[in-house]
Write an enzyme that holds these catalytic residues in place. Structure first.
Site, PDB file in Angstrom:
ATOM      1  N   ASP A  68       1.147  -5.858  -3.692  1.00 21.99           N
ATOM      2  CA  ASP A  68       0.936  -5.246  -5.011  1.00 21.99           C
ATOM      3  C   ASP A  68       2.162  -5.519  -5.874  1.00 21.99           C
ATOM      4  O   ASP A  68       3.171  -6.017  -5.385  1.00 21.99           O
ATOM      5  CB  ASP A  68       0.701  -3.736  -4.878  1.00 21.99           C
ATOM      6  N   ASP A  70       4.939  -3.891  -8.489  1.00 20.89           N
ATOM      7  CA  ASP A  70       5.536  -2.665  -9.012  1.00 20.89           C
ATOM      8  C   ASP A  70       6.411  -3.003 -10.209  1.00 20.89           C
ATOM      9  O   ASP A  70       7.119  -4.001 -10.199  1.00 20.89           O
ATOM     10  CB  ASP A  70       6.376  -1.994  -7.926  1.00 20.89           C
ATOM     11  N   ASP A 146      15.825   0.981  -1.141  1.00 19.78           N
ATOM     12  CA  ASP A 146      16.214   1.042   0.271  1.00 19.78           C
ATOM     13  C   ASP A 146      16.997  -0.190   0.733  1.00 19.78           C
ATOM     14  O   ASP A 146      18.180  -0.113   1.018  1.00 19.78           O
ATOM     15  CB  ASP A 146      15.023   1.376   1.176  1.00 19.78           C
TER      16      ASP A 146
HETATM   17  P1  ATP Z   1       5.037  -3.645   0.324  1.00 18.37           P
HETATM   18  O1  ATP Z   1       4.363  -3.256  -0.978  1.00 18.37           O
HETATM   19  O2  ATP Z   1       4.931  -5.062   0.687  1.00 18.37           O
HETATM   20  O3  ATP Z   1       4.720  -2.725   1.426  1.00 18.37           O
HETATM   21  P2  ATP Z   1       7.421  -2.893  -1.110  1.00 18.37           P
HETATM   22  O4  ATP Z   1       8.843  -3.293  -0.877  1.00 18.37           O
HETATM   23  O5  ATP Z   1       6.832  -3.258  -2.425  1.00 18.37           O
HETATM   24  O6  ATP Z   1       6.618  -3.464   0.102  1.00 18.37           O
HETATM   25  P3  ATP Z   1       6.661  -0.215  -1.769  1.00 18.37           P
HETATM   26  O7  ATP Z   1       6.447   0.921  -0.836  1.00 18.37           O
HETATM   27  O8  ATP Z   1       5.531  -0.768  -2.531  1.00 18.37           O
HETATM   28  O9  ATP Z   1       7.369  -1.344  -0.899  1.00 18.37           O
HETATM   29  O10 ATP Z   1       7.813   0.238  -2.758  1.00 18.37           O
HETATM   30  C1  ATP Z   1       8.262  -0.556  -3.868  1.00 18.37           C
HETATM   31  C2  ATP Z   1       9.781  -0.507  -3.964  1.00 18.37           C
HETATM   32  O11 ATP Z   1      10.237   0.835  -4.152  1.00 18.37           O
HETATM   33  C3  ATP Z   1      10.507  -0.979  -2.716  1.00 18.37           C
HETATM   34  O12 ATP Z   1      10.651  -2.359  -2.705  1.00 18.37           O
HETATM   35  C4  ATP Z   1      11.832  -0.259  -2.833  1.00 18.37           C
HETATM   36  O13 ATP Z   1      12.675  -0.896  -3.749  1.00 18.37           O
HETATM   37  C5  ATP Z   1      11.424   1.073  -3.422  1.00 18.37           C
HETATM   38  N1  ATP Z   1      11.130   2.074  -2.365  1.00 18.37           N
HETATM   39  C6  ATP Z   1       9.924   2.406  -1.862  1.00 18.37           C
HETATM   40  N2  ATP Z   1      10.004   3.352  -0.921  1.00 18.37           N
HETATM   41  C7  ATP Z   1      11.306   3.650  -0.818  1.00 18.37           C
HETATM   42  C8  ATP Z   1      12.053   4.568  -0.026  1.00 18.37           C
HETATM   43  N3  ATP Z   1      11.450   5.357   0.864  1.00 18.37           N
HETATM   44  N4  ATP Z   1      13.405   4.608  -0.213  1.00 18.37           N
HETATM   45  C9  ATP Z   1      14.007   3.802  -1.123  1.00 18.37           C
HETATM   46  N5  ATP Z   1      13.367   2.932  -1.878  1.00 18.37           N
HETATM   47  C10 ATP Z   1      12.026   2.838  -1.743  1.00 18.37           C
HETATM   48 MG    MG Z   2       4.895  -2.823  -3.161  1.00 13.83          MG
END
Ligand code: ATP
Ligand code: MG
Length: 436
Positions: A68, A70, A146
């Site tokens: 997705d 963001d 993170d």
């Molecule tokens: P994917 O969507 O592939 O699972 P993602 O890295 O995009 O991975 P998301 O959960 O969609 O993960 O979150 C988007 C962004 O928000 C992350 O890349 C990170 O920068 C931040 N983020 C999300 N959850 C956390 C958390 N628990 N602690 C710190 N930052 C977070």
């Molecule tokens: Mg994501």
């Protein structure tokens, strides 16, 4: 630039980022979904800053298809809502805008200030973030992310990438590295330990030494995570197509016992038997996902908890209960204990329960009973589960042969009655989870 290091006080100060201009990276706008571009441009045209952030940028750099997109901006949630008709504000802990385009949701968050700032809008208890709605700028926001790999910003205005923490170097070297002090960051949000496992498996990254060490120290913090949030993480971990690797790492870091305490107890008593069953079910799940076949979390739950169900069943039988009563009671006991760790929705635990009860009913092969079983909506799942148990070493070959022969003869009946609902298609749209 030197990568951000946990001991680096620099992580709390305002430092200039490295800007990677469009000519020096390969992310093209055609890689980004039309809807995400629409959101980015509308924010930008309204005079706000707008960046793609997180997994989307990371995955495009690595040549993966992002799950997705963001977006992060300096527009406040209510200002975002004014710009988009299809926008809904969600979350109390973290107020976010969801902009919906049919099946796709673009999540838009507002830059947040660094976590050491406190006032009424940020609430921290025992080091854990409970609520966080203090807004800031991009150079504040980066420190609450993170891992370095998740902290890159793609600027829609000039298509450059903004890197504050040496993320590009870590991505190139396949390092998963926590931003800031890992222990502090895991205390703020223990789910980050599971995210470390998930991303290291998904991206095939090595977990950096300090990021890794603290998981061994702090795995018990998983006990404080609300069971509903653990369920969301369970789905992302085990429905990823790499569940076997995830299982091995969760065990290596002693995170598994905090997710499945009953299963852990039995693993300690009889490692080979239980591990063999779990190994097979994960392998099987991963293969099905790669072949784009549906998989059900209910089936995984059935396997993960089966050894515990059997143990309780034996105990109840030795106390004088009949087979069927013993397995029903054992199922209820195991499910009610498990959901205090991970709150599996009822549709999944009911499926697991059906699969277990059918294991016991499949012992009866006389008269009309087999035919009745065949038309049970869960027969196919229960039969697959029987095969799995046999493969894992339970002494069931004779039963497997009999049912295989019988099922072969009446395949059309099985298909007619088969349960089509509550199955999970990995390619389908998933609910976006709250982040911390
Ligand atoms: P994917 O969507 O592939 O699972 P993602 O890295 O995009 O991975 P998301 O959960 O969609 O993960 O979150 C988007 C962004 O928000 C992350 O890349 C990170 O920068 C931040 N983020 C999300 N959850 C956390 C958390 N628990 N602690 C710190 N930052 C977070
Ligand atoms: Mg994501």
């Amino acid at each position: 630039m030197k990568p951000a290091h946990p001991e680096d006080n620099v992580t709390r100060m305002k430092i200039p980022p490295r800007i990677i201009p469009r000519s020096e990276h390969h992310i093209s706008r055609s890689d980004i979904s039309d809807n995400a571009l629409k959101v980015l441009y509308r924010l930008s045209n309204a005079g706000f800053k707008a960046y793609l952030v997180g997994g989307g940028v990371r995955d495009l750099l690595l040549g993966h298809k992002p799950k997705d997109f963001d977006v992060v901006t300096d527009a406040r949630p209510d200002q975002v809502r004014e710009l988009f008709r299809n926008c809904r504000l969600i979350g109390r802990r973290f107020r976010l805008a969801h902009i919906r385009f049919g099946d796709e949701i673009i999540e838009v968050s507002t830059f947040r200030a660094a976590y050491h700032v406190t006032d009424g809008e940020r609430h921290i208890e025992d080091g854990r973030i409970i609520r966080d709605n203090i807004y800031g700028d991009i150079d504040d926001d980066v420190w609450r992310r993170d891992f370095t790999a998740n902290s890159l910003f793609y600027n829609i205005d000039d298509q450059s990438i903004v890197d504050y923490v040496g993320a590009m170097a870590d991505i190139e070297a396949s390092w998963l590295r926590m931003i800031g002090d890992p222990a502090e960051r895991y205390r703020e949000d223990p789910v980050r330990m599971l995210r470390a496992i998930r991303f290291s498996v998904k991206l095939d990254f090595k977990i950096h030494e300090d990021t890794e060490k603290q998981i061994h120290e702090l795995n018990h913090l998983l006990n404080d995570i609300p069971p509903a949030r653990l369920f969301e993480e369970f789905m992302k971990l085990f429905m990823s197509g790499k569940s076997l690797k995830v299982y091995h790492l969760l065990r290596e870091f002693s995170l598994f016992p905090h997710m499945f305490p009953l299963t852990q107890q039995i693993l300690e008593q009889d490692e080979a038997r239980v591990d063999s069953l779990l190994h097979r079910v994960f392998l099987n799940t991963d293969e099905r996902i790669h072949d784009d076949k549906p998989v059900s979390p209910g089936f995984l739950i059935a396997a993960l908890l089966w050894p515990s169900v059997m143990e309780f069943m034996e105990e109840y039988k030795s106390n004088g209960l009949a087979d069927q009563d013993a397995i029903m009671l054992a199922s209820d006991t195991v499910i009610s204990q498990q959901i205090s760790s991970i709150s599996f929705p009822r549709r999944y635990t009911l499926m697991a329960r059906d699969i277990w009860l059918l294991q016991s009913r499949m012992k009866h092969r006389r008269g009309k009973r087999p035919m009745r079983l065949l038309s049970h909506p869960r027969f196919k799942a229960a039969y697959d589960f029987l095969l799995l148990r046999a493969e894992a070493g339970e002494n069931l070959q004779e039963m497997v042969d009999w049912w295989s022969d019988f099922a072969n003869r009446y395949q059309d009946i099985i298909e007619q009655n088969r349960h089509g609902r509550s199955r999970f298609r990995p390619s389908g749209r998933r609910n976006k989870s709250r982040r911390s």
